[in-house]
Design a protein around this motif. Sequence first.
Motif, mmCIF file in Angstrom:
data_model
loop_
_atom_site.group_PDB
_atom_site.id
_atom_site.type_symbol
_atom_site.label_atom_id
_atom_site.label_comp_id
_atom_site.label_asym_id
_atom_site.label_seq_id
_atom_site.Cartn_x
_atom_site.Cartn_y
_atom_site.Cartn_z
ATOM 1 N N SER A 122 0.831 -1.206 0.000
ATOM 2 C CA SER A 122 0.000 0.000 0.000
ATOM 3 C C SER A 122 0.868 1.259 0.000
ATOM 4 O O SER A 122 0.482 2.283 -0.581
ATOM 5 C CB SER A 122 -0.961 -0.004 1.187
ATOM 6 O OG SER A 122 -0.235 -0.018 2.399
ATOM 7 N N SER A 123 2.057 1.206 0.587
ATOM 8 C CA SER A 123 2.940 2.373 0.612
ATOM 9 C C SER A 123 3.361 2.767 -0.808
ATOM 10 O O SER A 123 3.482 3.954 -1.117
ATOM 11 C CB SER A 123 4.164 2.110 1.482
ATOM 12 O OG SER A 123 4.954 1.072 0.931
ATOM 13 N N GLU A 163 0.280 4.525 -2.396
ATOM 14 C CA GLU A 163 0.064 5.831 -1.776
ATOM 15 C C GLU A 163 1.137 6.825 -2.221
ATOM 16 O O GLU A 163 0.823 7.973 -2.551
ATOM 17 C CB GLU A 163 0.034 5.685 -0.258
ATOM 18 C CG GLU A 163 -1.205 4.946 0.232
ATOM 19 C CD GLU A 163 -1.132 4.515 1.687
ATOM 20 O OE1 GLU A 163 -0.222 4.955 2.421
ATOM 21 O OE2 GLU A 163 -1.998 3.715 2.088
ATOM 22 N N LYS A 164 2.398 6.397 -2.256
ATOM 23 C CA LYS A 164 3.508 7.254 -2.665
ATOM 24 C C LYS A 164 3.318 7.751 -4.096
ATOM 25 O O LYS A 164 3.671 8.882 -4.425
ATOM 26 C CB LYS A 164 4.827 6.501 -2.536
ATOM 27 C CG LYS A 164 6.060 7.304 -2.944
ATOM 28 C CD LYS A 164 7.332 6.499 -2.759
ATOM 29 C CE LYS A 164 7.488 5.620 -3.969
ATOM 30 N NZ LYS A 164 8.728 4.869 -4.031
ATOM 31 N N GLY A 205 0.355 8.043 -5.635
ATOM 32 C CA GLY A 205 -0.954 8.665 -5.819
ATOM 33 C C GLY A 205 -2.003 7.772 -6.453
ATOM 34 O O GLY A 205 -2.982 8.266 -7.008
ATOM 35 N N TYR A 206 -1.830 6.456 -6.359
ATOM 36 C CA TYR A 206 -2.800 5.515 -6.921
ATOM 37 C C TYR A 206 -3.813 5.158 -5.828
ATOM 38 O O TYR A 206 -3.536 4.324 -4.978
ATOM 39 C CB TYR A 206 -2.117 4.254 -7.434
ATOM 40 C CG TYR A 206 -1.063 4.498 -8.491
ATOM 41 C CD1 TYR A 206 -1.282 5.372 -9.551
ATOM 42 C CD2 TYR A 206 0.154 3.846 -8.430
ATOM 43 C CE1 TYR A 206 -0.319 5.580 -10.519
ATOM 44 C CE2 TYR A 206 1.126 4.045 -9.402
ATOM 45 C CZ TYR A 206 0.885 4.916 -10.446
ATOM 46 O OH TYR A 206 1.846 5.116 -11.398
ATOM 47 N N LYS A 207 -4.966 5.810 -5.856
ATOM 48 C CA LYS A 207 -5.988 5.582 -4.829
ATOM 49 C C LYS A 207 -6.986 4.494 -5.238
ATOM 50 O O LYS A 207 -7.537 3.821 -4.393
ATOM 51 C CB LYS A 207 -6.740 6.878 -4.541
ATOM 52 C CG LYS A 207 -5.866 7.966 -3.942
ATOM 53 C CD LYS A 207 -6.697 9.186 -3.641
ATOM 54 C CE LYS A 207 -5.932 10.385 -3.167
ATOM 55 N NZ LYS A 207 -4.793 10.218 -2.383
ATOM 56 N N THR A 248 -6.880 -0.220 3.337
ATOM 57 C CA THR A 248 -5.764 0.720 3.187
ATOM 58 C C THR A 248 -6.283 1.925 2.400
ATOM 59 O O THR A 248 -7.460 1.982 2.031
ATOM 60 C CB THR A 248 -4.572 0.090 2.427
ATOM 61 O OG1 THR A 248 -4.936 -0.124 1.057
ATOM 62 C CG2 THR A 248 -4.115 -1.212 3.076
ATOM 63 N N GLY A 249 -5.414 2.836 2.071
ATOM 64 C CA GLY A 249 -5.780 4.002 1.288
ATOM 65 C C GLY A 249 -5.912 3.715 -0.200
ATOM 66 O O GLY A 249 -6.240 4.608 -0.973
ATOM 67 N N THR A 250 -5.674 2.487 -0.597
ATOM 68 C CA THR A 250 -5.794 2.095 -2.006
ATOM 69 C C THR A 250 -6.964 1.135 -2.153
ATOM 70 O O THR A 250 -6.984 0.078 -1.516
ATOM 71 C CB THR A 250 -4.498 1.422 -2.505
ATOM 72 O OG1 THR A 250 -3.399 2.306 -2.272
ATOM 73 C CG2 THR A 250 -4.588 1.097 -3.980
#
Length: 158
Positions: A61-62, A65-66, A68-70, A91-93
Amino acid sequence: MNKPVISILSAFMGAMAGAGTVGKMSADRTQRIQSMSDKHLALFLMMNQWVKVKQDGKNLSSYFEKNGYKKIAIYGMSYAGETLADELRNTGTRVAYGIDKNANSVYCDVDIVSMEDDLETVDAVVVTAITFFEEITAQLSEKIKCPILSLEDILYEV
């Protein structure tokens, strides 16, 4: 020529043709087995790298996120695809959907579509079928306009 000689020649020619056919079938089978062996070795090495990433305390996920792939799609929903979807859960993705040539027979927590379907816009598509990455990228590029990423490359970049 007399009948016994013609019979012997016919039998010999038939045996030669049969041996040639068996030899070609054997070579084709050997090629298929070698191709499957190469595919499974590449998959093993990729999954081994994934274990190393996890042992280092890192998460995929890092990477997303790094960069910008949501919202992503995953191409290839077998073992690696399912594992990636599981890792990105909560996660944020968000995994919007999976793409698989066997879409009708794949059961997963995300929607599965085939390459022939309309593909929803996503930030990136991650290809888990690493031995066919170039061919899949060419097909996907005609259907969707976003980065197409190899899971193997991601695992070595995390």
